[in-house]
Design a protein around this motif. Structure first.
Motif, short mmCIF file in Angstrom:
data_model
loop_
_atom_site.label_atom_id
_atom_site.label_comp_id
_atom_site.label_asym_id
_atom_site.label_seq_id
_atom_site.Cartn_x
_atom_site.Cartn_y
_atom_site.Cartn_z
N ASP A 1 -12.38 2.34 -8.76
CA ASP A 1 -11.29 2.88 -9.53
C ASP A 1 -10.15 1.87 -9.62
OD1 ASP A 1 -10.69 5.48 -10.72
OD2 ASP A 1 -8.86 5.28 -9.51
N ARG B 1 5.52 -3.84 -15.05
CA ARG B 1 5.99 -3.17 -13.86
C ARG B 1 5.34 -1.81 -13.68
NH1 ARG B 1 11.36 -4.19 -11.32
NH2 ARG B 1 10.78 -3.35 -9.31
N TYR B 2 5.21 -1.15 -14.79
CA TYR B 2 4.65 0.18 -14.78
C TYR B 2 3.24 0.17 -14.21
CZ TYR B 2 2.34 4.11 -17.12
OH TYR B 2 1.58 5.19 -17.42
N SER C 1 3.15 -0.89 -10.52
CA SER C 1 3.55 0.14 -9.57
C SER C 1 2.48 1.22 -9.49
CB SER C 1 4.90 0.72 -9.96
OG SER C 1 4.81 1.37 -11.18
N ASN C 2 1.82 1.45 -10.60
CA ASN C 2 0.70 2.38 -10.58
C ASN C 2 -0.34 1.94 -9.56
OD1 ASN C 2 0.95 4.59 -12.10
ND2 ASN C 2 -0.08 3.79 -13.91
N ILE D 1 0.73 2.39 -6.14
CA ILE D 1 0.63 3.78 -5.68
C ILE D 1 -0.81 4.09 -5.28
CG2 ILE D 1 0.77 6.16 -6.44
CD1 ILE D 1 3.14 5.20 -8.23
N LYS E 1 -1.35 2.72 -2.05
CA LYS E 1 -0.64 3.45 -1.00
C LYS E 1 -1.36 4.75 -0.66
CE LYS E 1 3.53 5.26 0.72
NZ LYS E 1 4.86 4.87 1.06
N GLU E 2 -1.86 5.38 -1.70
CA GLU E 2 -2.52 6.66 -1.45
C GLU E 2 -3.87 6.47 -0.77
OE1 GLU E 2 -2.59 8.24 -5.34
OE2 GLU E 2 -0.58 9.11 -5.21
N ASN E 3 -4.32 5.29 -0.73
CA ASN E 3 -5.66 5.08 -0.19
C ASN E 3 -5.67 4.02 0.91
OD1 ASN E 3 -7.54 6.72 -2.08
ND2 ASN E 3 -6.04 5.72 -3.40
N ASN F 1 5.47 -3.04 -0.64
CA ASN F 1 5.84 -1.63 -0.76
C ASN F 1 4.98 -0.72 0.08
OD1 ASN F 1 7.85 -2.22 -2.60
ND2 ASN F 1 6.42 -2.18 -4.31
N LYS G 1 -5.11 3.79 -22.98
CA LYS G 1 -4.73 3.59 -21.58
C LYS G 1 -4.03 2.26 -21.35
CE LYS G 1 -6.69 7.22 -19.48
NZ LYS G 1 -5.80 8.35 -19.29
N THR G 2 -4.13 1.39 -22.31
CA THR G 2 -3.58 0.05 -22.12
C THR G 2 -2.09 0.04 -22.43
OG1 THR G 2 -5.67 -0.76 -22.93
CG2 THR G 2 -3.89 -2.36 -22.67
N PRO G 3 -1.28 -0.20 -21.46
CA PRO G 3 0.16 -0.24 -21.75
C PRO G 3 0.50 -1.47 -22.59
CG PRO G 3 -0.28 -0.13 -19.39
CD PRO G 3 -1.56 -0.48 -20.05
#
Lengths: 529, 695
Positions: B11, B24-25, B28-29, B32, B35-37, B73, B482-484
Motif C-alpha cells: 500500500d 507536502r500533502y 504528509s499522507n 501518516i 505513523k499508523e503502521n 515526524n 488520485k494524483t495530486p
C-alpha cells in the motif's frame, strides 16, 4: 490506511501536523486571537458550538434588532497567503463571521496564515485532506465541459452540454461539501453550473424540505448558514443572492423501509418524491436548453443519503434517468461504488458518450457525523434564516391573519396516516434510521395524495409551503409537483375566531391560495418567541 | 487493521509511486501511513529505500523528503531502520540528481544532524556516525569538483557549476602522456566509479595496492548487502594493507594516465573523458577513505583486471610515484565529461568510439556490480549498436550481463562517488561473476551505461515537469483522480487570476478583460454598499421564489460581465418572460440592462419638487454621467409617468408575477404610496426580468 470512522475532528491527532495548534476546549470568550499556520495542502477545520437556544429577533421594523439573530462569536481572517472555504476563496484580511454550529474547513493550496478569534468546540490543522481529489474531479469535469463546448459549440443543438453529475454517499459523507467545492471551482473558472438539491433533509439556501435547482453565479457565501448563500431578497445584498427554483417534499423520510419501489403504491413517499424529481428534471432540462451558460457548465445533484443505500437504488435509477446523469460520484462506500458500476457502467461495455461514468472518491477525513440534535438545530437555523435572514442580513417577515375559509390547506395523506405526525424522534440519531413505518393502505392511489385539512391547533408552528399553483382542479398531481413560491410559518391558530396567524417572508395575498402542510420540516416552536 | 506487513508495504509503495513532485500533502499522507503502521516499520522502510533507489532522479527528492518527514515526524523506530542503509540511500540518489536537488539534499542532510525542530529533543535525527559519513563523502566530492573546476578554468573549459576552491596541484597537460589511445580507452572504462578518485589526491596521501594482490581475492569484491553502519565501522577500522592500497592507487593512477593520454589523442572523445573522470573518482575514494581490506580488494580486483585487459598482461606498476601531475592532469579533463553530462550538451552521437566505449562499459558494469536498476531507459538504439560490437570485441568478457549499470555520472562531482564506493563493495549487489558472462550480453548494459553517461536523466525529464503538471490532463479515471497536481490547481485557480477583489476574494485575470471585469465588479460592490447604507432604514424581505417558466427564462448575470455584451441575453430574457406571460410588459422595454445601470436624465423640475422614489421614499440623487454629459438619476425607471428606482420596481414586482391574480399586499411598506401605486402596477401582469438581487 484511512480509518474514516476514527477521524473525528478534535479527537484525532494528526501526526503530520507539525504546527502547534490549539485543540479542543478553549477558554471561553473573550479569547485572544489565535494564529494558525496552514501549510500548503492542509486545512483548518473548526466546529463551533451550537447555541442551544438561538437568540432570535422579534420581527420588528427595526432591522437592528433582527441583526442580532446571529451573534458572530467566531471570526476568521486570512492574514497571509490564500485560503478557501469549500472552494470559495476567502478575501485577504477580511474577517469572516460564522454562525453558531458552523462546521467547516478552510483549506489552502499554497499555504496561508489564519487568525481566528472566538469560541470553538474544536479546531485543528489537518494535513490530510481529500481536496486534491476534489480538485481533480473539478478539472476532470472542466475537461468534459471544454470537450462538449468544442464538439458542439456553445448553445448549439449538437452540444452535449456540460457533465451532469450525481453525488452519492452515505449520511455525512461529504456530499454537500463536495458539491460546494465543485460549484465554487466552476464559478472560479467563470462557469455557472446548476446545482440541484434533492436532499430534503437540508436546504440549499432554502428551508429543509425544499428541493431546489439553482444556477450558481457570483459567489457561494461562505458565511451563510447553509454555505450556499441566500436566495433573493427585496433589496441589495453584499453577496450575490441566488434565484432558486423550489419544490417541496414535506415528509421526513423517503420510505427507507421499502426495498425497491415496486412494493410501494404510487402515492407513497417514493412516488411523491419521484414525481417531484421528474418535474424538476423537466425544468432543469428546460433551463439547460435555454441557457447556454448553464448548459455548458452542466449540473451537480446533491442526493439524499438514502440514495447511497441499497434501499434507495430505485431512486438513484430514477434520478439518473430523469436527469440524464452521466457522471456518478460515489463518496466513500466501496459497496455503493461497485453496485453503481454494475448498474450503470457494466464492465466490458465500451464507454460511449451516453454511458454513465461511475467514479469512486475518498470520503474526506473532515466529515463529521452530525447527530440529530445538531441537525435539528441546523434546520431551525435554516428556517429562521429564510424568514429573518441569516448572517447579518436582516429581513422583515410579516404576520398576516387569514381566515380558515380563505385558504385551503392540504396535507399529505400518506404521511398523516402514518404512525406519527411529529417526525422527530429524539432517540434517533440518523435520519435514515428514523423510519416511518407507514401503514400503507393499498388502495391509496395517486389521486389521494393530499387530504384537505381544516386548521386546528395541531397546525401550530408548522411550515406550510405556498405552491405557485393555486387551487388545483385536481388537487393532487398539480399540487404535488408545483413549484413553490415561498413558505409560511403558522404562528398561531385561533380556533374561536377561525383564523390563523401566518408568518410570511414578504407581502403577499394569501386569500384563495392553497397551502401544503407537510410533516417536514418539523415546526420550530420558538420562531416568533 | 490487522493487515500484514506485506499489505501495508504494498500500500505504501503504491502511494509512493504516485509521488512525483515535492508535494507536502502527499508527503504528509505517506508520513501518516508510516505513523499508523509503526509495527510494520521495517517493511515500510524497505519499501521506501527501494523506492528511492528505483525511482527516476526527478522523483528522488520527494521520496527522500518522505524519508525525512517520517524520521522527523514519526521517529522511532524509523530512524533505526532507515539509518541502516542511509548512506547508500542518500548517496545513490545524490549522484543521480541535478545540482539543485543536490543542494536540497545537502540542506536536508544538515537537518539530520540536529535535533527535531520543536521537539525539545536535542539528539540528532540520525546518529551522527551515519550523517558524518555522508558528509565526508560529500565533502570529498565537493573538493574534487572544485579541483576539477579549477583545472577546467585553467584549460579554458566552460566553468564548472560548483564553486571554485583553491587547489594545490597544478594541472599537467594531458598531451604529455604518451600512452597509445587505444589502450587508454580501455582503462578509462570504469568512469563513473573511478570518477571520484582525483579528489583524494589533494587531500590524502596515496596508498597504492598491488593489483595482483587484489586480484587474488575476487570473491570478496562485492559484498552482497552492505549496511551503512556496518560500513562505517569498516571505515573506522584502519586497514592494515597499506601496501595493497598503494598498489591499488598506483594501478588506478596508471589507468588514469592511460586514459589521459588516450583522451589527448582523442580530444573530443567524451567517453574517454568519462572514463577518466570515473577513474579519478575512484582514485579519490580509495585515497580519501580508509577502505576496509575486503573492499579494497574488491577495488583492487577491478583495477587489476582492468589493467590486465588493457595490457593483456596484468603487470603491477613498477613504482608508484606520488606525482601530483597525473591526478591533476586527470582533473583537467575530468570536468568536461561532468559538465557535458550535466548540461546535456552532449548529443548521443558524440559518444565514445565503439571500441573505447565498449570497454568502458564493461568496466563500469563489472566494477559497479550493483543492484541499482537502470535509471533511464535507453532511448537511442543506434548508440547501443555502436557500442555493442565494441563491447564484444573487447578482450574482457567478464561483464556480468545482468548487472545493471548502477550509476550515471550525469552531472556534478558527486556522481561517481557512489559508483566508486560501490566498486569498493560498499553498495550491495550481486557480485560480479566475471568469467561467466557471455560476450553477446555485453551490449545491453554497456549501451545503457553509455546512454546514461551521455544523458543525465534527471535534468531533461525533470525540468519540464512543472510546466506539464499545470496542464489539465485530469480525467475521471481513478488513477488520474488520485494524483495530486498542486501546480495545476494553483495555476488555474489562483495564479492565472492574480487580480483579487479585496472585498469578496473573487479573482480576475491580469489582462485588460480581467481589469475591466474587476472594475465593474468593484463598481458593483460600491453601488451595493451605498444602497445598503441608504436602505438600511428600510425593511427588506425574502423575495418569493419564481415559478418554473420564469426560472427557465431567467439568467444569472455576473456583475462583472460587460453590460453591453450582456444586452442580448437579458433582452431576450425580458422578451421571453413577457411572451411567456402572455402579458404586456412595459418594463421589459426599458429594462434590458442591469437595473442599476438604467438612468434617466434629471427632470427639469427636479430641483423644485424634490421628488422621491414612490417605493422607497428616497430622494433622487443627481449624478454626473460622462457618457451622456448630463446629470442623471441612476437606477431609475419611468413607468406610467412616475419615476421609480429600477431595482425597487423590480423587487416589488417580483412577487407579483406569481399567479394569474396579483396578490394584494397585506402590509405594504409605506401605505400611502403603495396605495397610489397599486393602480399603476398591480393590474399589469408584468413579469420582470429576473435577476439576482443586488446586481
Amino acid at each position: 490506511m484511512n480509518i474514516p470512522g476514527l477521524s473525528i475532528p478534535g479527537l484525532s491527532c494528526d501526526p503530520s501536523d507539525l504546527h502547534p495548534t490549539t485543540t479542543a476546549t478553549l477558554p471561553a470568550e473573550p479569547s485572544p486571537p489565535r494564529t494558525h499556520i496552514l501549510p500548503a495542502g492542509s486545512e483548518y477545520r473548526f466546529e463551533l458550538p451550537l447555541k442551544s437556544h438561538l437568540s432570535h429577533p422579534h420581527f420588528s421594523a427595526d432591522p437592528a434588532s433582527s441583526f442580532s439573530s446571529i451573534n458572530a462569536a467566531f471570526t476568521l481572517r486570512v492574514t497571509s497567503g490564500s485560503a478557501e472555504l469549500f472552494g470559495t476563496e476567502l478575501a485577504p484580511s477580511r474577517p469572516y463571521a460564522f454562525a453558531p454550529g458552523a462546521r467547516a474547513a478552510v483549506f489552502s493550496w499554497a499555504g496561508a496564515e489564519l487568525e481566528v478569534q472566538g469560541e470553538v468546540e474544536s479546531e485543528f490543522v489537518a494535513e490530510e485532506t481529500s481536496m486534491a481529489e476534489a480538485a481533480n474531479v473539478h478539472f476532470a469535469l472542466e475537461n468534459l465541459r471544454e470537450a462538449s463546448t468544442r464538439s458542439g459549440g456553445v448553445g448549439g443543438d449538437a452540444s452535449m452540454g456540460g457533465p451532469r453529475v450525481l453525488v452519492l454517499g452515505a449520511k455525512d459523507s461529504g456530499k454537500t461539501s463536495l458539491c460546494k467545492i465543485l460549484s465554487s471551482y466552476a464559478l472560479r473558472m467563470g462557469r455557472q453550473p446548476v446545482v440541484v438539491n434533492l436532499d430534503h433533509a437540508e436546504g440549499h439556501a432554502a428551508v429543509p424540505g425544499a428541493l431546489t435547482a439553482t444556477v450558481v453565479a457570483g459567489l457561494l457565501d461562505p458565511e451563510s448558514v447553509s454555505g450556499w448563500g441566500s436566495s433573493g431578497i427585496t433589496g441589495p445584498s453584499a453577496v450575490p443572492t441566488s434565484t432558486p427554483l423550489v419544490y417541496f417534499y414535506g415528509m421526513e423520510g423517503l420510505g427507507e423501509g421499502i426495498m425497491g419501489g415496486g412494493r410501494e403504491p404510487q402515492g407513497g413517499r417514493r412516488g411523491v418524491w419521484k414525481a417531484v424529481v421528474t418535474r424538476m428534471a423537466l425544468a432543469v432540462t428546460g433551463r439547460m436548453e435555454d441557457d447556454a451558460e448553464a448548459k455548458a457548465a452542466g449540473f451537480l445533484i446533491d442526493a439524499p443519503a438514502v440514495l447511497g443505500d441499497k434501499k434507495g437504488y430505485d431512486l438513484v435509477e430514477h434520478v439518473v434517468s430523469e436527469f440524464s446523469v452521466n457522471v456518478v460520484l460515489v463518496l466513500g462506500s466501496e459497496r455503493l461504488y461497485s453496485d453503481m458500476r454494475r448498474k450503470f457502467a457494466p464492465q466490458g461495455q465500451t464507454s460511449t458518450e451516453e454511458s454513465v461514468r461511475v467514479v469512486k472518491l475518498t470520503k474526506s477525513e473532515g466529515c463529521v457525523a452530525r447527530d440529530e440534535t445538531y441537525m435539528r438545530a441546523l434546520r431551525a437555523q435554516q428556517i429562521r434564516g429564510y424568514f429573518f435572514g441569516d448572517k447579518g442580513l436582516s429581513l422583515n417577515p410579516l404576520t398576516v391573519m387569514v381566515g380558515f375559509d380563505d385558504v385551503t390547506i392540504y396535507r399529505y395523506t400518506e404521511a398523516s396516516s402514518s404512525t406519527g405526525t411529529s417526525s422527530y424522534l429524539p432517540g434517533n440519531d440518523s435520519d435514515s434510521d428514523s423510519e416511518y413505518q407507514p401503514t400503507l393502505n393499498p388502495s391509496t392511489s395517486s389521486t389521494t395524495i393530499f387530504t384537505k385539512t381544516t386548521p386546528s391547533l395541531g397546525l401550530s408552528n408548522a411550515i406550510l409551503a405556498i405552491p405557485h399553483t393555486s387551487a388545483p382542479s385536481t388537487p393532487h398531481a398539480d399540487l404535488l409537483t408545483s413549484s413553490i413560491m415561498g413558505f409560511a410559518y403558522v404562528a398561531d391558530v385561533d380556533e374561536t375566531r377561525k383564523a390563523i396567524r401566518l408568518l410570511v417572508p414578504a407581502p403577499t395575498r394569501l386569500e384563495g391560495r392553497t397551502l401544503v402542510w407537510g410533516d417536514w420540516p418539523e415546526g420550530v416552536v420558538d420562531l416568533l418567541g | 487493521m490487522a493487515s500484514s506487513s506485506d499489505e501495508v508495504a504494498a500500500d505504501f509503495e503504491d502511494s509512493l509511486k504516485d509521488l512525483q513532485i515535492n508535494n507536502r500533502y502527499e508527503i504528509s499522507n505517506l508520513t501518516i501511513i508510516a505513523k499508523e503502521n509503526t509495527e510494520h516499520a521495517q517493511a515500510i522502510s524497505e519499501v521506501l529505500e527501494k523506492h528511492i533507489r528505483k525511482t527516476p532522479p526527478q522523483r528522488k527528492l520527494p521520496a527522500l523528503y518522505v524519508l525525512d518527514s517520517i524520521v522527523k515526524n514519526v521517529g522511532s523506530p524509523y530512524p533505526v531502520y532507515l539509518g541502516k542503509n542511509l548512506f547508500s540511500t542518500f548517496m545513490d540518489a545524490y549522484q543521480l540528481v541535478d545540482p539543485a536537488t543536490r543542494r536540497n539534499m545537502e540542506g536536508m542532510l544538515k537537518t539530520w544532524k540536529e535535533g527535531i525542530p520543536n521537539s525539545g529533543d536535542p539528539s540528532p535525527v540520525f546518529q551522527s556516525e551515519v550523517t558524518k559519513r555522508i558528509e565526508n563523502a560529500l565533502i570529498k566530492a565537493k573538493t574534487a569538483a572544485v579541483q576539477s573546476q579549477q583545472n577546467q578554468a585553467r584549460s579554458n573549459r566552460s566553468p564548472f557549476p560548483l564553486p571554485p576552491r583553491p587547489m594545490q596541484s597544478p594541472a599537467l597537460p594531458y598531451r604529455n602522456t604518451p600512452t597509445p589511445p587505444h589502450q587508454n580507452s580501455m582503462y578509462s572504462a570504469p568512469p563513473p566509479n573511478v570518477g571520484q578518485v582525483p579528489y583524494g589526491n589533494a587531500a590524502q596521501p596515496r596508498q597504492f595496492t598491488n593489483p595482483q594482490t587484489l586480484a587474488a581475492q575476487p570473491s570478496q569484491q562485492y559484498p552482497t548487502q552492505f549496511t551503512p553502519s556496518h560500513q562505517y565501522n569498516q571505515y573506522a577500522s584502519p586497514s592494515n594493507p597499506q601496501a595493497d592500497l598503494e598498489r591499488l592507487l598506483h594501478d588506478i593512477d596508471r589507468l588514469i594516465k592511460t586514459a589521459q593520454s588516450e583522451w589527448a589523442a582523442n580530444f573530443g572523445d567524451t567517453g574517454v573523458q568519462k572514463r577518466l573522470q570515473a577513474l579519478l573518482d575512484l582514485q579519490n575514494i580509495v585515497r580519501g577513505q580508509q577502505l576496509p581490506p575486503e573492499q579494497l580488494k574488491a577495488v583492487q580486483d577491478q583495477v587489476s583486471s582492468l589493467s590486465a585487459q588493457a595490457h593483456h598482461v596484468p603487470k603491477p606498476l613498477q613504482q608508484f610515484q606520488p606525482t601530483q601531475n597525473q591526478p591533476n592532469t586527470a582533473r583537467t579533463y575530468s570536468p568536461q565529461p561532468l559538465q557535458q553530462a550535466s548540461q546535456q550538451f552532449q548529443p548521443s552521437s558524440s559518444q565514445p568510439p565503439p571500441t573505447q566505449g565498449g570497454i568502458d562499459m564493461n568496466m563500469i558494469a563489472r566494477i559497479l556490480g550493483t543492484s541499482t536498476p537502470i535509471q533511464q531507459p535507453t532511448h537511442s538504439i543506434p548508440q547501443i549498436h555502436s557500442v555493442a560490437p565494441s563491447a564484444i570485441s573487447t578482450p574482457q568478457n567478464q561483464i556480468q550481463p545482468n548487472a545493471p549499470p548502477a550509476t550515471t555520472p550525469q552531472s556534478g562531482t558527486g556522481t561517481s562517488l557512489l559508483d566508486a564506493l560501490r566498486s569498493a563493495g560498499f553498495v550491495g549487489g550481486t557480485p560480479a561473476t566475471p568469467a561467466s558472462a557471455a560476450p553477446p550480453t555485453l551490449p545491453l548494459p554497456a549501451a545503457s551505461i553509455v546512454q546514461q553517461l551521455s544523458t543525465p536523466p534527471s535534468l531533461p525529464t525533470g525540468l519540464p515537469k512543472p510546466v506539464n503538471t499545470s496542464k489539465n490532463d485530469v480525467n475521471l479515471n481513478p488513477a488520474s483522480l488520485k494524483t495530486p497536481r498542486p501546480d495545476l490547481y494553483i495555476s488555474r485557480l489562483l495564479s492565472s487570476r492574480p487580480n483579487q477583489c479585496s472585498t469578496c476574494g473573487r479573482r480576475f485575470t491580469a489582462n485588460d478583460t480581467g481589469r475591466a471585469q474587476k472594475q465593474r465588479h468593484l463598481d458593483w460592490h460600491f453601488r451595493t454598499n451605498r444602497r445598503m447604507q441608504d436602505e438600511s432604514r428600510r425593511g427588506q424581505n425574502r423575495a418569493f421564489y419564481i415559478d418554473e417558466l420564469a426560472w427557465i427564462k431567467s439568467r444569472e448575470i455576473d456583475e462583472s460581465a460587460d453590460p453591453n455584451a450582456g444586452d442580448n441575453g437579458s433582452g431576450q430574457l425580458a422578451n421571453g418572460a413577457v411572451a411567456a406571460d402572455g402579458g404586456t410588459g412595459t418594463a421589459g422595454k426599458e429594462g434590458t440592462k442591469d437595473p442599476k445601470m438604467r438612468y434617466i436624465p434629471v427632470p427639469p423640475d427636479a430641483a423644485a419638487t424634490k421628488p422621491r422614489c414612490p417605493i422607497c421614499q428616497e430622494e433622487w440623487k443627481s449624478v454626473w454621467r460622462d457618457e451622456v454629459q448630463d446629470w442623471v438619476w441612476m437606477d431609475a425607471i419611468k413607468v406610467g409617468g412616475r419615476v421609480y428606482h429600477a431595482t425597487c420596481y423590480e423587487e416589488v414586482n417580483r412577487g407579483l408575477g406569481v399567479g394569474t391574480q396579483a396578490p394584494k399586499r397585506e402590509t405594504p411598506t409605506p401605505d400611502s404610496i403603495l396605495g397610489k401605486r397599486k393602480g399603476e402596477i398591480e393590474g399589469r401582469d408584468v413579469r420582470m426580468k429576473l435577476k439576482k438581487e443586488g446586481l
